[in-house]
Design an enzyme around this catalytic site. Structure first.
Site, PDB file in Angstrom:
ATOM      1  CE1 TYR A 116     -39.077   1.501  22.048  1.00 15.68           C
ATOM      2  CE2 TYR A 116     -40.311   3.265  21.501  1.00 15.68           C
ATOM      3  CZ  TYR A 116     -38.831   2.745  22.059  1.00 15.68           C
ATOM      4  OH  TYR A 116     -38.100   3.487  22.580  1.00 15.68           O
ATOM      5  CD  GLU A 204     -36.614   1.687  25.161  1.00 13.13           C
ATOM      6  OE1 GLU A 204     -35.795   0.890  25.799  1.00 13.13           O
ATOM      7  OE2 GLU A 204     -36.423   1.764  24.016  1.00 13.13           O
TER       8      GLU A 204
END
Ligand code: ADP
Ligand code: MG
Length: 393
Positions: A116, A204
């Site tokens: 992530y 993101e």
């Protein structure tokens, strides 16, 4: 402002952030031509909506998955046709879901590990922060809750920008070694440059992956932009997709109104963001639920108030309206005339409570009284909120 994954990936390509070959399609014909560009083999079909969690989402007709790995172009086309025009419900869309109006085809990639990575604006420190984790691909909120030690946070001084030593620190903290450290540093520097130059509030990548060949690449991409900087980002502004926005919010922005749709049943028409927040709070306090945030601003005119009423009444969930105006720059008689004009234009099908205070309040109240409109006057905010909650119930 939000953009789609395929648009984010175009920006990634411009900033040298590695991702897969991809093509988007908005019609049945484009589905054919877009897939023709792919080499033989696996193609991933990805529904484009402004919400995440697509992989685990379900379409309203029961079809499962907004991200599908297929084994051929033919299969990819069939699945894309099923998704196009269909409505996808994910844990981020709410129960109504979002209609899929664009499909993105991406080359399938072998995944060794999912990470992530995000850069976002931390409002508490007024600094960009890098959030990274070895636990990518799934719900990052869940990781933060259940194993917070697996989340790496690194703050960036906005004047200095991301420093090479900081990028190195992130790379090592994620467990990268050798050649991959170099790849990761380059990727981080490029993601930060994109974040900074394009006035993003968030970039993101979930998941960021490593392939069995040792490459690091972005498999998903989600970018949000700071609305207040859009005036100096014409190329970003051009990416706005009005299909993804609430028509009521688009209409409101056209009239210079600050409107945000919510899921309650009591509409609010207020001047000033602070007063609007307080009005929503007090509605909640008395057991009601606001249908919207609406700030008509400090200097709204009669026409804007009329338009505000039209927008409010176009929401089928609205069962009551609370007008709460403090007449400072905005005079109470202007508001009163706006309400009267709006009531003539649109059928007032729900109870209306009005609380006016401030400049020209006596005149405003008099105008409303003489209008013959079926409204309830209130003198204090408490009284106004209690009355509208009662009437809307
Ligand atoms: P979302 O976050 O909306 O569910 P993602 O783009 O992250 O959508 O895709 C969900 C999952 O699908 C990823 O975690 C990954 O496992 C798989 N996936 C997505 N794109 C590809 C691809 N190009 N090749 C192989 N697998 C993919
Ligand atoms: Mg994802």
């Amino acid at each position: 402002m939000d953009i789609h994954e395929y648009q984010s990936k175009d920006l990634f390509a411009k900033y040298g952030i590695p991702c897969q070959f991809g093509r988007s399609a908005a019609t049945s014909e484009e589905i054919i031509s877009a897939t023709e560009d792919f080499p033989q083999g696996e193609v991933v079909v990805k529904a484009q909506i402004h919400a995440g969690g697509r992989g685990k989402g379900t379409f309203i007709d029961g079809y499962k998955g907004g991200v599908k790995v297929t084994s051929s172009k033919a299969e990819a086309r069939t699945i894309a046709q099923k998704m196009l025009g269909n409505t996808l419900v994910t844990n981020q869309t709410g129960p109504a879901g979002r209609k899929v109006q664009t499909i993105y085809f991406a080359q399938a990639t072998n995944i060794q590990k999912e990470y992530y990575l995000a850069i976002l604006l931390d409002r508490a420190t007024s600094m960009p922060v890098i959030i990274a984790s070895t636990e990518g691909g799934m719900d990052i909120e869940k990781v933060a809750e259940e194993s917070p030690e697996k989340i790496i946070r690194l703050y960036i001084d906005p004047l200095l920008g991301l420093q090479a030593y900081q990028a190195r620190l992130i790379a090592y903290s994620l467990g990268f070694e050798g050649e991959q450290v170099k790849q990761m540093i380059k990727l981080l520097m490029n993601v930060y440059r994109l974040y900074d130059e394009k006035d993003c509030s968030q970039v993101e990548i979930n998941p960021l992956i490593t392939t069995p060949e040792g490459n690091i690449m972005a498999l998903d991409a989600k970018i949000n932009f700071d609305d207040n900087a859009l005036f100096r980002q014409p190329d970003i502004r051009a990416l706005r997709d009005l299909n993804e926005e609430d028509p009521k919010e688009i209409e409101a922005s056209r009239h210079g109104l600050n409107y945000i749709a919510l899921d309650g049943n009591i509409a609010c028409l207020v001047n000033g963001a602070g007063l609007a927040m307080a009005t929503m709070d007090i509605i909640k306090y008395f057991g009601g639920s606001p249908a919207n945030f609406l700030d008509v601003g400090g200097s709204a005119n009669e026409e804007q108030v009329t338009n505000a009423f039209k927008i409010i009444l176009s929401d089928p969930n609205v069962e009551g309206i609370l007008v709460n105006i403090f007449g400072g720059i905005m005079k109470c008689d202007i508001i009163a005339n706006g309400i009267i004009a709006a009531a003539k234009n649109v059928a007032l099908r729900v109870p209306l409570v009005v609380r006016l205070e401030g400049t020209n309040v006596a005149l405003g109240k008099k105008l409303l009284q003489e209008s013959g409109l079926p409204l309830v006057a209130a003198d204090s905010l408490t009284e106004a909120a209690q009355k509208i909650v009662e009437l809307a119930a």
